[in-house]
Design a protein around this motif. Sequence first.
Motif, PDB file in Angstrom:
ATOM      1  N   SER A 171      74.193 -11.587 -35.766  1.00  0.00           N
ATOM      2  CA  SER A 171      74.221 -10.422 -34.878  1.00  0.00           C
ATOM      3  C   SER A 171      73.969 -10.899 -33.455  1.00  0.00           C
ATOM      4  N   ARG A 172      74.980 -10.765 -32.617  1.00  0.00           N
ATOM      5  CA  ARG A 172      74.867 -11.168 -31.216  1.00  0.00           C
ATOM      6  C   ARG A 172      75.175  -9.945 -30.351  1.00  0.00           C
ATOM      7  N   TYR A 173      74.555  -9.897 -29.194  1.00  0.00           N
ATOM      8  CA  TYR A 173      74.639  -8.711 -28.353  1.00  0.00           C
ATOM      9  C   TYR A 173      74.968  -9.136 -26.923  1.00  0.00           C
ATOM     10  N   GLN A 174      75.653  -8.229 -26.232  1.00  0.00           N
ATOM     11  CA  GLN A 174      75.930  -8.455 -24.818  1.00  0.00           C
ATOM     12  C   GLN A 174      75.719  -7.160 -24.060  1.00  0.00           C
ATOM     13  N   LEU A 175      75.586  -7.276 -22.744  1.00  0.00           N
ATOM     14  CA  LEU A 175      75.228  -6.138 -21.895  1.00  0.00           C
ATOM     15  C   LEU A 175      76.441  -5.258 -21.640  1.00  0.00           C
ATOM     16  N   SER A 176      76.240  -3.931 -21.686  1.00  0.00           N
ATOM     17  CA  SER A 176      77.293  -2.988 -21.323  1.00  0.00           C
ATOM     18  C   SER A 176      77.190  -2.639 -19.841  1.00  0.00           C
ATOM     19  N   LYS A 177      78.262  -2.086 -19.296  1.00  0.00           N
ATOM     20  CA  LYS A 177      78.245  -1.734 -17.872  1.00  0.00           C
ATOM     21  C   LYS A 177      77.229  -0.631 -17.566  1.00  0.00           C
ATOM     22  N   PRO A 178      77.167   0.477 -18.346  1.00  0.00           N
ATOM     23  CA  PRO A 178      76.100   1.465 -18.055  1.00  0.00           C
ATOM     24  C   PRO A 178      74.700   0.880 -18.206  1.00  0.00           C
ATOM     25  N   GLY A 179      74.513  -0.009 -19.192  1.00  0.00           N
ATOM     26  CA  GLY A 179      73.192  -0.606 -19.362  1.00  0.00           C
ATOM     27  C   GLY A 179      72.777  -1.440 -18.173  1.00  0.00           C
ATOM     28  N   GLU A 180      73.726  -2.184 -17.596  1.00  0.00           N
ATOM     29  CA  GLU A 180      73.407  -3.002 -16.428  1.00  0.00           C
ATOM     30  C   GLU A 180      73.062  -2.123 -15.231  1.00  0.00           C
ATOM     31  N   ARG A 181      73.816  -1.042 -15.013  1.00  0.00           N
ATOM     32  CA  ARG A 181      73.549  -0.159 -13.877  1.00  0.00           C
ATOM     33  C   ARG A 181      72.187   0.513 -14.008  1.00  0.00           C
ATOM     34  N   VAL A 182      71.869   0.999 -15.222  1.00  0.00           N
ATOM     35  CA  VAL A 182      70.599   1.695 -15.422  1.00  0.00           C
ATOM     36  C   VAL A 182      69.428   0.742 -15.210  1.00  0.00           C
ATOM     37  N   GLN A 183      69.501  -0.474 -15.758  1.00  0.00           N
ATOM     38  CA  GLN A 183      68.400  -1.415 -15.601  1.00  0.00           C
ATOM     39  C   GLN A 183      68.253  -1.858 -14.155  1.00  0.00           C
TER      40      GLN A 183
ATOM     41  N   VAL B  12      66.213  -9.547 -19.771  1.00  0.00           N
ATOM     42  CA  VAL B  12      66.773 -10.796 -20.298  1.00  0.00           C
ATOM     43  C   VAL B  12      68.290 -10.751 -20.257  1.00  0.00           C
ATOM     44  N   PHE B  13      68.881  -9.629 -20.664  1.00  0.00           N
ATOM     45  CA  PHE B  13      70.340  -9.525 -20.672  1.00  0.00           C
ATOM     46  C   PHE B  13      70.903  -9.419 -19.260  1.00  0.00           C
ATOM     47  N   CYS B  14      70.171  -8.759 -18.354  1.00  0.00           N
ATOM     48  CA  CYS B  14      70.658  -8.640 -16.976  1.00  0.00           C
ATOM     49  C   CYS B  14      70.581  -9.969 -16.230  1.00  0.00           C
ATOM     50  N   GLY B  15      69.804 -10.909 -16.731  1.00  0.00           N
ATOM     51  CA  GLY B  15      69.712 -12.213 -16.085  1.00  0.00           C
ATOM     52  C   GLY B  15      70.842 -13.144 -16.438  1.00  0.00           C
TER      53      GLY B  15
ATOM     54  N   ALA C 189      72.003   6.309 -22.021  1.00  0.00           N
ATOM     55  CA  ALA C 189      71.608   4.973 -21.574  1.00  0.00           C
ATOM     56  C   ALA C 189      70.255   4.976 -20.872  1.00  0.00           C
ATOM     57  N   TYR C 190      69.775   6.148 -20.447  1.00  0.00           N
ATOM     58  CA  TYR C 190      68.460   6.239 -19.807  1.00  0.00           C
ATOM     59  C   TYR C 190      67.331   6.469 -20.812  1.00  0.00           C
ATOM     60  N   ALA C 191      67.659   6.626 -22.101  1.00  0.00           N
ATOM     61  CA  ALA C 191      66.640   7.041 -23.081  1.00  0.00           C
ATOM     62  C   ALA C 191      65.548   6.001 -23.247  1.00  0.00           C
ATOM     63  N   TYR C 192      65.884   4.714 -23.122  1.00  0.00           N
ATOM     64  CA  TYR C 192      64.855   3.698 -23.382  1.00  0.00           C
ATOM     65  C   TYR C 192      63.759   3.705 -22.318  1.00  0.00           C
TER      66      TYR C 192
ATOM     67  N   LEU D 102      73.620  -1.848 -24.893  1.00  0.00           N
ATOM     68  CA  LEU D 102      74.126  -3.134 -25.360  1.00  0.00           C
ATOM     69  C   LEU D 102      75.358  -2.916 -26.221  1.00  0.00           C
ATOM     70  N   LEU D 103      76.150  -3.962 -26.359  1.00  0.00           N
ATOM     71  CA  LEU D 103      77.343  -3.958 -27.208  1.00  0.00           C
ATOM     72  C   LEU D 103      77.234  -5.098 -28.204  1.00  0.00           C
ATOM     73  N   ARG D 104      77.823  -4.875 -29.368  1.00  0.00           N
ATOM     74  CA  ARG D 104      77.890  -5.960 -30.339  1.00  0.00           C
ATOM     75  C   ARG D 104      78.972  -6.946 -29.900  1.00  0.00           C
ATOM     76  N   SER D 105      78.624  -8.210 -29.939  1.00  0.00           N
ATOM     77  CA  SER D 105      79.540  -9.232 -29.488  1.00  0.00           C
ATOM     78  C   SER D 105      80.540  -9.584 -30.579  1.00  0.00           C
ATOM     79  N   THR D 106      81.742  -9.962 -30.167  1.00  0.00           N
ATOM     80  CA  THR D 106      82.783 -10.419 -31.088  1.00  0.00           C
ATOM     81  C   THR D 106      82.777 -11.932 -31.225  1.00  0.00           C
ATOM     82  N   HIS D 107      81.714 -12.553 -30.798  1.00  0.00           N
ATOM     83  CA  HIS D 107      81.604 -14.010 -30.855  1.00  0.00           C
ATOM     84  C   HIS D 107      81.640 -14.501 -32.303  1.00  0.00           C
ATOM     85  N   THR D 108      82.426 -15.502 -32.556  1.00  0.00           N
ATOM     86  CA  THR D 108      82.525 -16.084 -33.902  1.00  0.00           C
ATOM     87  C   THR D 108      81.318 -16.969 -34.162  1.00  0.00           C
ATOM     88  N   VAL D 109      80.656 -16.726 -35.287  1.00  0.00           N
ATOM     89  CA  VAL D 109      79.445 -17.467 -35.616  1.00  0.00           C
ATOM     90  C   VAL D 109      79.831 -18.734 -36.376  1.00  0.00           C
TER      91      VAL D 109
END
Length: 537
Positions: free
Chosen positions: A113-125, A47-50, A29-32, A93-100
Amino acid sequence: MEGDELYEGPREEPPVEDSDADAWQRLSAYAYLSAPERLEYVAVMRVFCGTLLADLAVPDVLAKLAQAGGSRESLDAETLTARLEQLVRWGNLLRSTHTVRATSIAEYQRSRSRYQLSKPGERVQRDADEVLAGADAAREVSSELLTLVDRGLREIADMVAAPGGADPQRALERISTLFVQFAAFAESVRDFYAYLGQVLARYDLDGAEYQGFKELLLDYVEAITEDVSFHAPRIAAHLRSIWPHLPTLLSRIDTHATGLGALADGLPETRVQRSRGRDLADWEGLRDWFADTGGHGSQVDQLRDATLRALQSLLANAKRMLRSASGEMSRRKDLLRLAAWFDAAEPEEAHDIAVAAFGLYGARHLGVAPDPDQPVPAYVSWWTGPVVDVPVALRERGSRAPRGRPAAVEDHSEQKRRLMEQAREQAEARQAAAGELRSASGRFDQVRLSSAAMRLLLELLTSALGNAQLHQDADDFSLDGARARDADLGIRLTAWRTPGRHTLLRSLDGDMTADDLTLVVESDSAASVDAAEEASA
C-alpha cells in the motif's frame, strides 16, 4: 488502534446535485483538521507535502516521522495505516499505482500500500501551515507594490496603443508580473485590516497599548490610505485605456503561448486553472478593486470605510479609558460573577446577595442622587453616611419640574437665508470666473483678467503642477500629467513645458510671467488632453 481510525466526519449524506456533491467531497479534505487526532494527521500530511510526485509506503512515512521528531514519532505501523486510509477516504491522499517489487512476503506486506498527495490535500495543508505559522501576526502592507502596479499598467497601456499592437511575449511577461504584484498587495491589505479589526475589538487595552495602536492608526494606516487614494485614479485611468484592446491582446497572447489551454481544448472534461491575467475575469477583478463598475462600491471605497471604522473603534477605546480614569470603568466581569452567584443561590441567599451588592434596604432610597465626587459604598450606614441636600422644589412641592413659561426657541431662519445667499453669490462668482478663463485661453497676454478669474487660474495651476511628474532627459526635463480640473465648474487646465516660451498672465491685481510654460483652459467635457496638446503644438 485508537481515536479516530473509525472517525469519518459527519454522517449526513451529500446532496443529490452534482455540483453540491462535488463541493461536499472537496470540503471533506478539511475534516482531518478538526479530528481528535489532528496533530498526528498534520504531521503525516507535512511528510507528504515535503515531497514532489513521490509515493510513500507505511515504512517510509514512519521513517520520516522519526526524523522529524516530536510526539508523532511514537505512531506504530498499524495506527499509521489507519490514519493513511482515513486520509484517502477524505480525499487528501491517493492510492499509488506504483508496482511493488518485493524479495519476500514480509517486504510485500509492508510495501503493498503506497500513497501519494492529492491536489486538494496539498492546498489544504499549505493553508493550514500558513495559519499556524502567522495567524496572529501583524502583516505589513506592501504599499510599494501599488506603485509597481501603476507603472506596469502604464507600460501595458503604451504597448496596446503602439502601432501594430503589443508584442505578445513582452505583454505576457508584464501581465504575469503585474498580477503577482497586485495579488501580493491585496492579500497584505486584507491580512493587515483583519488583524487591525481583531485588535480594536478588544476592550481591555491599557494606556501603553492604546498609545501604540493610536500611533499605528494615525501614521501607518493614514499612509496606506493616502497611497491608495493617490494611485487608484491613475490605475483606473490606465485600465480604461487598456480595456478596449484587452480581448485582442489576450487572444494574441493565447495564440503565442497556449500553455495548458491546449490541454483544456483537447480534453474538455479536464479543468485547467490559467495563470493570473490570462482570463478576462482576472482583469475584471482588478478593475473592480480600483473602480466602482457595478454600483456596489470598489475595494478602495471599502478601504476608506474600514479606516473610518478603525478610527471610531479607537475613539471608543479612548472614551472607555477616560471613564475608567474617572471611576466609571466597565463592571461587566463583576456583574457576570454576581449573576453566577444569583443563579446558584437559594431564594433567601439571593435576597442577602442583593442587599449586599446593591444596598436595597427596603424604602430607604428617596430618588435623590448623592454627590458624584463623593462615592459612597453600599455597606455605609445612613447614620454615618454623608448628608444629601434635597432641592427646595422637591422638598416643598414633591416635584423637580421648573415653574414658569419656558423660553422660546431662537429663530435662526434669517441667518440661514443670509448664509445661503452668500454661498450662492460665491458660486456664481466662481462660475463667472471659469467662463472668463475659458474665453481667454490661448490669449492670456491680450486680456486683463479679473481678480476672481486670476485666483481661480492660480488655484488650478498650483494643483496641476502638484499632480505633474518631472522627467529628466539628457539635457533638459519635461512635465508629464500636469493637469487639474474642477468638476463643479466644468473647467480643466493643462500645462506643459515649452522651453523659450513665456506666458504673461495679466490681471487687475498685477501681472505674472510663467517661464517655459504653456497653459490651456477648456471645458471639462471637451476633447482629451493629448489632443489639445497636439493641436496647440
